[in-house]
Design a protein around this motif. Sequence first.
Motif, mmCIF file in Angstrom:
data_model
loop_
_atom_site.group_PDB
_atom_site.id
_atom_site.type_symbol
_atom_site.label_atom_id
_atom_site.label_comp_id
_atom_site.label_asym_id
_atom_site.label_seq_id
_atom_site.Cartn_x
_atom_site.Cartn_y
_atom_site.Cartn_z
ATOM 1 N N GLN A 81 -127.242 22.495 -4.786
ATOM 2 C CA GLN A 81 -127.031 23.939 -4.887
ATOM 3 C C GLN A 81 -125.641 24.313 -4.393
ATOM 4 O OE1 GLN A 81 -130.257 25.463 -2.544
ATOM 5 N NE2 GLN A 81 -131.698 25.513 -4.273
ATOM 6 N N LEU A 82 -125.249 23.759 -3.254
ATOM 7 C CA LEU A 82 -123.913 24.039 -2.701
ATOM 8 C C LEU A 82 -122.817 23.511 -3.610
ATOM 9 C CD1 LEU A 82 -124.552 23.214 1.064
ATOM 10 C CD2 LEU A 82 -124.155 25.473 0.055
ATOM 11 N N ARG A 83 -123.036 22.325 -4.155
ATOM 12 C CA ARG A 83 -122.053 21.747 -5.071
ATOM 13 C C ARG A 83 -121.892 22.614 -6.313
ATOM 14 N NH1 ARG A 83 -122.929 15.760 -7.207
ATOM 15 N NH2 ARG A 83 -121.911 15.213 -5.271
ATOM 16 N N GLY A 84 -123.012 23.110 -6.853
ATOM 17 C CA GLY A 84 -122.965 23.985 -8.029
ATOM 18 C C GLY A 84 -122.201 25.264 -7.753
ATOM 19 N N LYS A 85 -122.428 25.854 -6.554
ATOM 20 C CA LYS A 85 -121.700 27.074 -6.184
ATOM 21 C C LYS A 85 -120.204 26.795 -6.037
ATOM 22 C CE LYS A 85 -125.544 29.386 -3.928
ATOM 23 N NZ LYS A 85 -126.120 29.877 -2.678
ATOM 24 N N ALA A 86 -119.866 25.653 -5.454
ATOM 25 C CA ALA A 86 -118.460 25.297 -5.279
ATOM 26 C C ALA A 86 -117.779 25.076 -6.631
ATOM 27 C CB ALA A 86 -118.333 24.048 -4.408
ATOM 28 N N ILE A 87 -118.472 24.414 -7.545
ATOM 29 C CA ILE A 87 -117.915 24.178 -8.879
ATOM 30 C C ILE A 87 -117.729 25.498 -9.614
ATOM 31 C CG2 ILE A 87 -118.416 23.172 -11.145
ATOM 32 C CD1 ILE A 87 -119.681 20.791 -9.625
ATOM 33 N N LEU A 89 -117.289 28.488 -8.288
ATOM 34 C CA LEU A 89 -116.182 29.198 -7.641
ATOM 35 C C LEU A 89 -114.834 28.629 -8.086
ATOM 36 C CD1 LEU A 89 -115.357 31.342 -5.553
ATOM 37 C CD2 LEU A 89 -115.464 29.549 -3.821
ATOM 38 N N HIS A 90 -114.746 27.313 -8.155
ATOM 39 C CA HIS A 90 -113.504 26.673 -8.580
ATOM 40 C C HIS A 90 -113.186 27.017 -10.033
ATOM 41 C CE1 HIS A 90 -110.840 23.019 -9.318
ATOM 42 N NE2 HIS A 90 -110.239 23.720 -8.378
#
Length: 126
Positions: A81-87, A89-90
Amino acid sequence: MATSLSTTGCVGSSFYGSWGTSIVGEDYTLLAKSVPSQVRIGRGKPVRLQPMMKNINEGKGIFAPLVVVTRNIVGKKRFNQLRGKAIALHSQVITEFCKSIGADGKQRQGLIRLAKKNGEWLGFLA
């Protein structure tokens, strides 16, 4: 592939197949059916093979150990979930950058693909 020059001056080829059925149609179904969906290990029950989409650089890259440790501490579900949000955002940052310099959608997609490739290479997608 062997080629030869015929008497009419045209280049001939030893290829006699059809381009239309090289990957689609009957050839593809035949190929798909020839791949086993189950494997027997020893004398036991057949084990079904799971399809896997893996990063070819998994475990490699300078940040891979940090990513693996973080995933083990946080848990796989929360980490994804955190990785998806970071991607996401990027990708938004890349989109805003493209808007500010006047780049079109094709260039934006190219930058996003480049970011993904770099993330794999650095080990962020381990």
